[in-house]
Design a protein around this motif. Structure first.
Motif, PDB file in Angstrom:
ATOM      1  N   THR A  24     -24.306  48.620 -17.044  1.00 50.76           N
ATOM      2  CA  THR A  24     -24.416  47.548 -18.034  1.00 50.76           C
ATOM      3  C   THR A  24     -25.949  47.052 -18.101  1.00 50.76           C
ATOM      4  O   THR A  24     -26.525  47.006 -19.444  1.00 50.76           O
ATOM      5  CB  THR A  24     -23.360  46.380 -17.719  1.00 50.76           C
ATOM      6  N   THR A  28     -28.159  47.502 -21.378  1.00 45.66           N
ATOM      7  CA  THR A  28     -28.604  46.483 -22.373  1.00 45.66           C
ATOM      8  C   THR A  28     -30.184  46.150 -22.303  1.00 45.66           C
ATOM      9  O   THR A  28     -30.721  45.366 -23.120  1.00 45.66           O
ATOM     10  CB  THR A  28     -27.691  45.368 -22.101  1.00 45.66           C
ATOM     11  N   LEU A  70     -24.930  39.984 -20.419  1.00 40.01           N
ATOM     12  CA  LEU A  70     -24.627  41.154 -19.803  1.00 40.01           C
ATOM     13  C   LEU A  70     -25.407  41.808 -18.676  1.00 40.01           C
ATOM     14  O   LEU A  70     -25.222  42.756 -17.655  1.00 40.01           O
ATOM     15  CB  LEU A  70     -24.393  42.336 -20.835  1.00 40.01           C
ATOM     16  N   TYR A  74     -26.437  42.826 -13.388  1.00 36.02           N
ATOM     17  CA  TYR A  74     -27.394  43.613 -12.867  1.00 36.02           C
ATOM     18  C   TYR A  74     -28.487  42.855 -12.066  1.00 36.02           C
ATOM     19  O   TYR A  74     -28.936  43.418 -10.973  1.00 36.02           O
ATOM     20  CB  TYR A  74     -27.915  44.100 -14.182  1.00 36.02           C
ATOM     21  N   SER A 155     -17.911  40.351 -15.269  1.00 40.17           N
ATOM     22  CA  SER A 155     -19.007  41.102 -14.692  1.00 40.17           C
ATOM     23  C   SER A 155     -19.675  40.594 -13.555  1.00 40.17           C
ATOM     24  O   SER A 155     -19.975  41.100 -12.755  1.00 40.17           O
ATOM     25  CB  SER A 155     -19.920  41.695 -15.979  1.00 40.17           C
TER      26      SER A 155
END
Length: 188
Positions: A24, A28, A70, A74, A155
């Motif tokens: 992800t 992005t 998003l 991460y 997420s």
């Protein structure tokens, strides 16, 4: 049952959740370059040709929101969120692991539940009316933009669970302690 068999499932879960955050985040990330290009086009059109585009301007906002919403999981996976590094790097690995466990349980997960749950009606109503831009020429998908709120909550919650499991496995001597090098490198 031996320790390696007991830890196999949590290790697989951590790996799966890390992979989701990695995919992800890296997919992005390309939006940042596109944002720069589109913002430059908007400025160029405005200053060189006196042409404005609400749709292009809003697209930069949409991409910016997508990158942050998003990319949050991460960033957590890669230890990029803000912390008081001067204290964190002086802690022992087990103390750091306990801080991460408690941070996930007492801060990250409850806040994500609050954001996710709290945004559902907001997003549902936006989808119901297919909410669009209030500006003429704007993007019609405001409901898509608002959907990023619960998606981010899910997420980031999943990645917080991965961090929680990673640190619990280390505290139970079933995995090595997560490295503190990323935090130490960023504390300059």
């Amino acid at each position: 049952m031996n320790h390696s068999a007991t830890a196999a499932t949590p290790h697989k879960i951590v790996t799966l959740l890390d992979t989701i955050a990695e995919i992800t985040g890296t997919t992005t990330a390309w939006l940042t370059g596109l944002m720069v290009i589109i913002a430059s086009v908007v400025v160029g059109l405005r200053h060189l040709f006196n042409i404005g585009s609400i749709g292009l301007q809003e697209s930069v906002t949409y991409m910016h929101a997508a990158v942050f919403m998003l990319g949050a999981a991460y960033t957590l996976k890669n230890d990029g969120h803000v912390r008081v590094d001067i204290l964190h790097k002086k802690m022992s690995p087990s103390t750091r692991a306990w801080v991460e466990v408690l941070g996930s349980l007492l801060f990250t997960l409850p806040v994500m539940v609050l954001i996710g749950w709290g945004s559902l009606e907001f997003v549902r109503e936006s989808w119901r009316i297919h909410e669009g831009s209030t500006d003429s020429g704007g993007i019609g998908g405001v409901y898509l933009l608002k959907t990023l709120l619960p998606v981010m909550a899910v997420s980031l919650s999943l990645q917080a669970i991965a961090e929680l499991l990673r640190n619990l496995l280390a505290l139970m001597n079933l995995a090595p302690f997560p490295s503190a090098s990323a935090a130490e490198d960023s504390s300059c």
